[in-house]
Design an enzyme around this catalytic site. Structure first.
Site, PDB file in Angstrom:
ATOM      1  N   GLU A   1       0.775  -1.051  -0.243  1.00 22.15           N
ATOM      2  CA  GLU A   1      -0.067  -0.148   0.149  1.00 22.15           C
ATOM      3  C   GLU A   1       0.788   1.261   0.213  1.00 22.15           C
ATOM      4  OE1 GLU A   1      -4.018  -0.586   2.299  1.00 22.15           O
ATOM      5  OE2 GLU A   1      -2.321  -1.187   3.497  1.00 22.15           O
TER       6      GLU A   1
ATOM      7  N   LYS B   1     -11.778   4.245   1.154  1.00 16.93           N
ATOM      8  CA  LYS B   1     -10.614   3.385   0.724  1.00 16.93           C
ATOM      9  C   LYS B   1     -11.222   2.488   0.239  1.00 16.93           C
ATOM     10  CE  LYS B   1      -6.377   1.306   2.370  1.00 16.93           C
ATOM     11  NZ  LYS B   1      -5.606   1.112   3.605  1.00 16.93           N
TER      12      LYS B   1
END
Length: 305
Positions: free
Chosen positions: A35, A115
């Site tokens: 990420e 997200k």
């Protein structure tokens, strides 16, 4: 200090909402190494809680929040970091709006971070974190003056009304001084003047409206500039905020030259400073109207430091 039982109480400031939704940016926030290296898309929805009444009445951008600036600030935070937690990202956005981009007009902010590509190991439509934060109360200074009618009653009534207003806590009050008029028509009566310090969750224009409600309750009439009046309530300072708005100039543009403001303030808070002008002790020494000061009557609620 609170209003006495049965005293006048004004309702809380009405907060309106400005919403900016779907602010998109590529960020690198997350716990996993992939990420932080590859990044992913984040979206933010922002709700700004503030009073828009002053802006609506005048069509003035300076009296509301520039939501384009808010959107750009949020975009910068989305691309900054990286942060391991979306909760941290949301908190940083909220604090930036409250202390910078939206200060001091925004009194509450809602932040929702999306997200959608969060690695949860299952097919989900979205992952969101929503928070709401309030602006901290602001220390402000108000000056009160009266030279018509029952002057002591006007001062006491104003203090009761302000102390009974939701969002205003009176922290200290200066003694009352009797002062010669400065400017305005000749042969008007002497003033009773004092200064109070408050801590308020109201925005600056909300505080001004509370001051004007106190004037209205005393049947203030604005007939002649600097003329006789039942009550005058001025916002002298509002934290460290500065404004050149024609209706609310802060710090007050003439306070640094007015002994009838500086002297009672100095009596209550001798180490205070007027933003942009320095210590009030030095300003009081230079004020031309200081010779016209004399002790005033004792008025209930005043002189509590």
């Amino acid at each position: 200090m609170s209003a006495e039982r049965g005293g006048p109480v004004a309702g809380p400031e009405r907060l309106d909402r400005i919403e900016v939704t779907g602010i998109r940016a590529w960020g690198h926030h997350g716990v996993l190494e992939a990420e932080t290296q590859l990044g992913q898309q984040f979206l933010a929805d922002i709700t700004l809680h503030l009073s828009t009444a002053a802006a609506a009445r005048t069509d003035a951008l300076t009296r509301t929040v520039n939501y384009a600036e808010v959107a750009h600030a949020v975009h910068e935070e989305l691309t900054a970091g990286p942060h391991a937690l979306v909760e941290t990202l949301a908190e940083r956005i909220a604090q930036r709006i409250l202390h910078d981009t939206g200060h001091p007009l925004v009194r509450r902010v809602g932040v929702r971070i999306h997200k959608p590509a969060a690695p949860v190991g299952l097919p989900v439509g979205d992952v969101t974190v929503s928070i709401q934060r309030d602006a901290a109360p602001v220390a402000a200074v108000l000056a009160l003056g009266t030279n018509l009618g029952d002057r002591a009653r006007h001062l006491h009534g104003a203090l009761e009304l302000l102390a009974g207003t939701d969002g205003i806590e009176v922290e200290w009050t200066a003694p009352v001084l009797e002062t010669a008029p400065v400017g305005g028509p000749a042969e008007q009566g002497a003033f009773l003047n004092s200064v109070i310090g408050v801590r308020t969750s109201l925005g600056p224009f909300g505080l001004l409206e509370a001051a004007q409600r106190a004037e209205h309750a005393a049947r203030r009439e604005r007939l002649v500039r600097w003329g006789p009046r039942t009550l005058d309530v001025d916002v002298i300072t509002y934290g460290d905020w500065t404004s050149e708005d024609e209706t609310l100039t802060v710090p007050h543009p003439r306070a640094h030259r007015r002994a009838f403001v500086l002297a009672p303030w100095h009596a209550a808070r001798p180490d205070a400073e007027l933003p942009g002008h320095g210590p009030i002790s030095a300003l009081l020494t230079a004020a031309e109207d200081r010779e016209g000061l004399r002790p005033g009557p004792e008025v209930e609620g005043y002189g509590i430091v």
